[in-house]
Design a protein around this motif. Structure first.
Motif, PDB file in Angstrom:
ATOM      1  N   ASP A 269       1.904  17.435 -19.743  1.00  0.00           N
ATOM      2  CA  ASP A 269       2.869  16.117 -20.255  1.00  0.00           C
ATOM      3  C   ASP A 269       2.196  14.962 -19.592  1.00  0.00           C
ATOM      4  O   ASP A 269       2.182  14.580 -18.458  1.00  0.00           O
ATOM      5  N   VAL A 270       1.723  13.955 -20.395  1.00  0.00           N
ATOM      6  CA  VAL A 270       1.039  12.781 -19.943  1.00  0.00           C
ATOM      7  C   VAL A 270       1.872  11.895 -19.171  1.00  0.00           C
ATOM      8  O   VAL A 270       1.528  11.612 -18.115  1.00  0.00           O
ATOM      9  N   GLU A 271       3.028  11.701 -19.800  1.00  0.00           N
ATOM     10  CA  GLU A 271       4.075  10.867 -18.792  1.00  0.00           C
ATOM     11  C   GLU A 271       4.320  11.128 -17.548  1.00  0.00           C
ATOM     12  O   GLU A 271       4.176  10.723 -16.520  1.00  0.00           O
ATOM     13  N   LEU A 272       4.668  12.675 -17.379  1.00  0.00           N
ATOM     14  CA  LEU A 272       4.688  13.331 -16.159  1.00  0.00           C
ATOM     15  C   LEU A 272       3.680  13.313 -15.274  1.00  0.00           C
ATOM     16  O   LEU A 272       3.896  13.142 -14.109  1.00  0.00           O
ATOM     17  N   GLN A 273       2.494  13.335 -15.979  1.00  0.00           N
ATOM     18  CA  GLN A 273       1.286  13.399 -15.230  1.00  0.00           C
ATOM     19  C   GLN A 273       1.056  12.078 -14.481  1.00  0.00           C
ATOM     20  O   GLN A 273       0.867  11.932 -13.378  1.00  0.00           O
ATOM     21  N   GLN A 274       1.261  10.922 -15.360  1.00  0.00           N
ATOM     22  CA  GLN A 274       1.029   9.579 -14.667  1.00  0.00           C
ATOM     23  C   GLN A 274       1.842   9.339 -13.863  1.00  0.00           C
ATOM     24  O   GLN A 274       1.735   8.791 -12.855  1.00  0.00           O
ATOM     25  N   ARG A 275       3.257   9.663 -13.860  1.00  0.00           N
ATOM     26  CA  ARG A 275       4.241   9.500 -12.902  1.00  0.00           C
ATOM     27  C   ARG A 275       3.762  10.151 -11.412  1.00  0.00           C
ATOM     28  O   ARG A 275       4.008   9.519 -10.480  1.00  0.00           O
ATOM     29  N   ALA A 276       3.356  11.536 -11.554  1.00  0.00           N
ATOM     30  CA  ALA A 276       3.110  12.271 -10.490  1.00  0.00           C
ATOM     31  C   ALA A 276       1.851  11.512  -9.834  1.00  0.00           C
ATOM     32  O   ALA A 276       1.766  11.311  -8.631  1.00  0.00           O
ATOM     33  N   VAL A 277       0.865  11.102 -10.596  1.00  0.00           N
ATOM     34  CA  VAL A 277      -0.453  10.451 -10.026  1.00  0.00           C
ATOM     35  C   VAL A 277       0.030   8.952  -9.156  1.00  0.00           C
ATOM     36  O   VAL A 277      -0.682   8.721  -8.126  1.00  0.00           O
ATOM     37  N   GLU A 278       0.892   8.397  -9.801  1.00  0.00           N
ATOM     38  CA  GLU A 278       1.402   7.026  -9.180  1.00  0.00           C
ATOM     39  C   GLU A 278       2.055   7.374  -7.751  1.00  0.00           C
ATOM     40  O   GLU A 278       2.038   6.655  -6.849  1.00  0.00           O
ATOM     41  N   TYR A 279       2.929   8.476  -7.700  1.00  0.00           N
ATOM     42  CA  TYR A 279       3.837   8.808  -6.580  1.00  0.00           C
ATOM     43  C   TYR A 279       2.966   9.415  -5.656  1.00  0.00           C
ATOM     44  O   TYR A 279       3.088   9.036  -4.288  1.00  0.00           O
ATOM     45  N   ASN A 280       1.687  10.177  -6.186  1.00  0.00           N
ATOM     46  CA  ASN A 280       0.781  10.616  -4.886  1.00  0.00           C
ATOM     47  C   ASN A 280       0.066   9.204  -4.264  1.00  0.00           C
ATOM     48  O   ASN A 280      -0.206   9.235  -3.335  1.00  0.00           O
ATOM     49  N   MET A 281      -0.247   8.179  -5.233  1.00  0.00           N
ATOM     50  CA  MET A 281      -1.106   7.130  -4.756  1.00  0.00           C
ATOM     51  C   MET A 281      -0.050   6.443  -3.591  1.00  0.00           C
ATOM     52  O   MET A 281      -0.531   5.880  -2.785  1.00  0.00           O
ATOM     53  N   LEU A 282       1.276   6.623  -3.988  1.00  0.00           N
ATOM     54  CA  LEU A 282       2.360   5.735  -3.130  1.00  0.00           C
ATOM     55  C   LEU A 282       2.343   6.580  -1.684  1.00  0.00           C
ATOM     56  O   LEU A 282       2.411   5.914  -0.674  1.00  0.00           O
ATOM     57  N   PHE A 283       2.138   7.861  -1.872  1.00  0.00           N
ATOM     58  CA  PHE A 283       2.111   8.469  -0.389  1.00  0.00           C
ATOM     59  C   PHE A 283       0.872   8.450   0.343  1.00  0.00           C
ATOM     60  O   PHE A 283       0.815   8.208   1.608  1.00  0.00           O
ATOM     61  N   GLN A 284      -0.297   8.202  -0.531  1.00  0.00           N
ATOM     62  CA  GLN A 284      -1.593   8.254   0.317  1.00  0.00           C
ATOM     63  C   GLN A 284      -2.082   6.715   0.767  1.00  0.00           C
ATOM     64  O   GLN A 284      -2.418   6.350   1.685  1.00  0.00           O
ATOM     65  N   LYS A 285      -1.855   5.704  -0.176  1.00  0.00           N
ATOM     66  CA  LYS A 285      -2.401   4.746  -0.132  1.00  0.00           C
ATOM     67  C   LYS A 285      -1.557   3.265   0.288  1.00  0.00           C
ATOM     68  O   LYS A 285      -1.598   2.522   0.704  1.00  0.00           O
ATOM     69  N   TYR A 286      -0.332   3.796  -0.131  1.00  0.00           N
ATOM     70  CA  TYR A 286       1.002   2.708  -0.098  1.00  0.00           C
ATOM     71  C   TYR A 286       1.922   3.281   0.721  1.00  0.00           C
ATOM     72  O   TYR A 286       3.148   2.995   0.419  1.00  0.00           O
ATOM     73  N   ASP A 287       1.768   4.004   1.597  1.00  0.00           N
ATOM     74  CA  ASP A 287       3.028   4.814   2.522  1.00  0.00           C
ATOM     75  C   ASP A 287       3.962   3.693   3.215  1.00  0.00           C
ATOM     76  O   ASP A 287       4.919   4.065   3.365  1.00  0.00           O
ATOM     77  N   HIS A 288       3.169   2.764   3.507  1.00  0.00           N
ATOM     78  CA  HIS A 288       3.976   1.631   4.109  1.00  0.00           C
ATOM     79  C   HIS A 288       4.953   1.196   3.231  1.00  0.00           C
ATOM     80  O   HIS A 288       5.913   0.347   3.953  1.00  0.00           O
ATOM     81  N   MET A 289       4.599   0.949   2.108  1.00  0.00           N
ATOM     82  CA  MET A 289       5.629   0.338   1.226  1.00  0.00           C
ATOM     83  C   MET A 289       6.465   1.382   0.692  1.00  0.00           C
ATOM     84  O   MET A 289       7.362   0.864  -0.223  1.00  0.00           O
ATOM     85  N   ARG A 290       6.511   2.563   0.772  1.00  0.00           N
ATOM     86  CA  ARG A 290       7.186   3.490   0.213  1.00  0.00           C
ATOM     87  C   ARG A 290       8.757   3.579   0.236  1.00  0.00           C
ATOM     88  O   ARG A 290       9.413   3.511  -0.745  1.00  0.00           O
ATOM     89  N   ALA A 291       9.141   3.162   1.456  1.00  0.00           N
ATOM     90  CA  ALA A 291      10.696   2.999   1.553  1.00  0.00           C
ATOM     91  C   ALA A 291      11.090   1.859   0.927  1.00  0.00           C
ATOM     92  O   ALA A 291      12.128   1.709   0.306  1.00  0.00           O
ATOM     93  N   ALA A 292      10.397   0.930   1.051  1.00  0.00           N
ATOM     94  CA  ALA A 292      10.998  -0.418   0.189  1.00  0.00           C
ATOM     95  C   ALA A 292      10.976  -0.160  -1.287  1.00  0.00           C
ATOM     96  O   ALA A 292      11.928  -0.824  -2.154  1.00  0.00           O
ATOM     97  N   ILE A 293       9.978   0.465  -1.867  1.00  0.00           N
ATOM     98  CA  ILE A 293       9.876   0.459  -3.255  1.00  0.00           C
ATOM     99  C   ILE A 293      10.923   1.549  -3.684  1.00  0.00           C
ATOM    100  O   ILE A 293      11.365   1.373  -4.851  1.00  0.00           O
TER     101      ILE A 293
END
Length: 498
Positions: A269-293
């Motif tokens: 499912d493209v929509e679910l895949q896109q959401r999961a990829v964005e969340y993975n990026m949030l864990f990896q690249k923007y973990d310092h912003m995760r709590a605020a976002i």
């Protein structure tokens, strides 16, 4: 069979007498064709009179409620219509109990009307927010697949606005979800509530029975929703977002959530895949912003026809100036543009542009400087970027003379169809070398037949004059269906970025 004439509207007293006579002839224990005809004629007459003489029809409420138990489909449907018309603030609790009992055993072709009627009556006459929440949950539990499309949004709006009931609501929904995951609207509301207020599950609540829930049980329940074959793609999106939000609300290790999110990065499912990829990026690249976002969603005011008319009148009396319209109302949107990452920068330049600052003159030209003022720039033509079933999206552009790197885009959404567009949301993303700020829209409803449009302002800072691209995501309800469109706008005029 006796023929009953069609009484004219001017003979209301005579029609009432005729309806009362038919009710005296009718008894729910009789099943003859003649008795059913008496009942149908009586209910039809009372339904016509309920608007003109509501109190007189109220006297026959007990008989009307008894007619709900009839096996005859036409009679029970007419009794349902009259029962819903008789609901008011003084009898809403008693009538709701009767209608809920009817909903439990009514034929499938009447469930949608009964469920929608109960929800509308509860919205109009609910004595308390807690009773309102309990009523909607009861309907979703029994007939979740028959409710209207806006039931999920209305309940989340109601729960979000009742801060004192957050703990009570999340516990009720957790119990309901643990018992049944087949009613999709109920599952969507429950997963949303668990994601927002899941930390209350681990605390004691005085308004509910003592509940001991472990973090692993909550995560396992959401994983069950994700893996269930009964879950719709939208439901899985709710569950995946709930897991991400719990990563900031629960105190345990987040590795389990990371693993689940990474699995859906390759979902079909493209929509679910896109959401999961964005969340993975949030864990990896923007973990310092995760709590605020991933903090709790702010309360969104519920729009109503009265509020829309009031807002329209206020805009006509005191229209905002351009300087007032440029004040940012959602500063967190600029932080979310990196998370969305819907458009990658092909040039590889990821430098942060300088923050937006107003001109020192405040946008006002002194009279003495008028002779040396450069001529105004040529107007940029308006661009139509979307049209579907009467819903049209137009972009108009403005380049402020004092800030050549700033582009103002006014998004205007009009509706020429026969049905209102509700819950309209427009999201946008730009390449990383640009800075985007989304102002708050004028509303969420575009009325039918060319009524009041929805306007929203985008502010884009492009200091490097890079070619401008937009990616838009539209979500709204139209003709009883939920619509989502994602598309790119690559044909923007050259004047918008050069």
């Amino acid at each position: 069979m006796t023929y009953w004439p069609r009484w004219p509207p001017t003979q209301t007293p005579a029609e009432m007498l005729a309806a009362q006579s038919c009710l005296r002839q009718y008894s729910p224990s009789w099943t003859s064709v003649l008795q059913l005809a008496y009942g149908y004629v009586a209910l039809t007459s009372l339904l016509r009179l309920v608007q003109s003489d509501h109190s007189a029809v109220q006297r026959h409420r007990s008989t009307v409620v008894e007619c709900l138990r009839e096996t005859d489909a036409s009679l029970s449907r007419r009794a349902l219509e009259l029962s819903l018309a008789l609901v008011n603030s003084s009898n809403v609790q008693d009538m709701t109990k009767e209608l809920q009992a009817f909903l439990k055993s009514c034929p499938p072709d009447l469930r949608a009307d009964c469920a929608s009627g109960i929800l509308l009556a509860a919205e109009r006459f609910a004595p308390t927010k807690r009773w309102h929440i309990d009523t909607i949950l009861h309907v979703l539990t029994m007939a979740g697949t028959y409710v209207r499309d806006d039931a999920v949004a209305n309940l989340t709006q109601l729960i979000g606005g009742a801060q004192e009931l957050h703990a009570y609501s999340v516990r009720r929904l957790y119990h309901a979800l643990a018992r049944d995951i087949s009613q999709q609207p109920l599952v969507q509301v429950a997963t949303w509530c668990i994601g927002e207020y899941g930390d209350f599950l681990l605390e004691n609540c005085e308004e509910t029975e003592p509940l001991k829930v472990e973090e692993e049980e909550v995560l396992a329940l959401l994983e069950k929703v994700l893996q269930s074959h009964m879950s719709l793609p939208a439901t899985r999106g709710y569950a995946l977002t709930a897991l991400m939000k719990l990563s900031t609300r629960l105190q345990g290790d987040t590795n389990r959530i990371r693993q689940v999110v990474s699995i859906y990065g390759s979902c079909l499912d493209v929509e679910l895949q896109q959401r999961a990829v964005e969340y993975n990026m949030l864990f990896q690249k923007y973990d310092h912003m995760r709590a605020a976002i991933l903090e709790k969603m702010p309360l969104v005011e519920h729009s109503s026809p009265q509020a829309d008319e009031k807002a329209k009148g206020s805009r006509e009396v005191a229209p905002l100036s351009e300087d007032q319209a440029l004040v940012p109302t959602e500063p967190q949107t600029s932080k979310l543009s990196d998370l969305l990452d819907l458009l990658d920068d092909t040039s590889g330049d990821t430098r942060q542009p300088p923050p937006l600052q107003p001109s020192p003159e405040g946008g006002v030209v002194h009279l003495l400087d008028l002779p040396s003022t450069p001529p105004p720039p040529a107007s940029i033509p308006t661009l139509k970027v979307f049209e579907r079933e009467g819903v049209r999206l137009n972009l108009s552009f403005t380049r402020p003379p004092g800030t050549p790197a700033l582009l103002l885009i006014t998004v205007t959404t009009t509706n020429s169809s026969e049905d209102d567009v509700t819950h309209f949301i427009c999201q946008a993303a730009v390449p990383k070398s640009l800075q985007l700020q989304l102002q708050a829209p004028s509303g969420s409803t575009a009325t039918a037949r060319g009524g009041l449009p929805i306007t929203q302002l985008f502010r884009i800072l492009n200091p490097n004059k890079a070619p401008l691209r937009l990616k838009l995501r539209l979500t709204y309800n139209h003709f009883g269906q939920s619509v989502q469109e994602i598309f790119e706008v690559n044909n923007l005029p050259v004047e918008t970025w050069q």
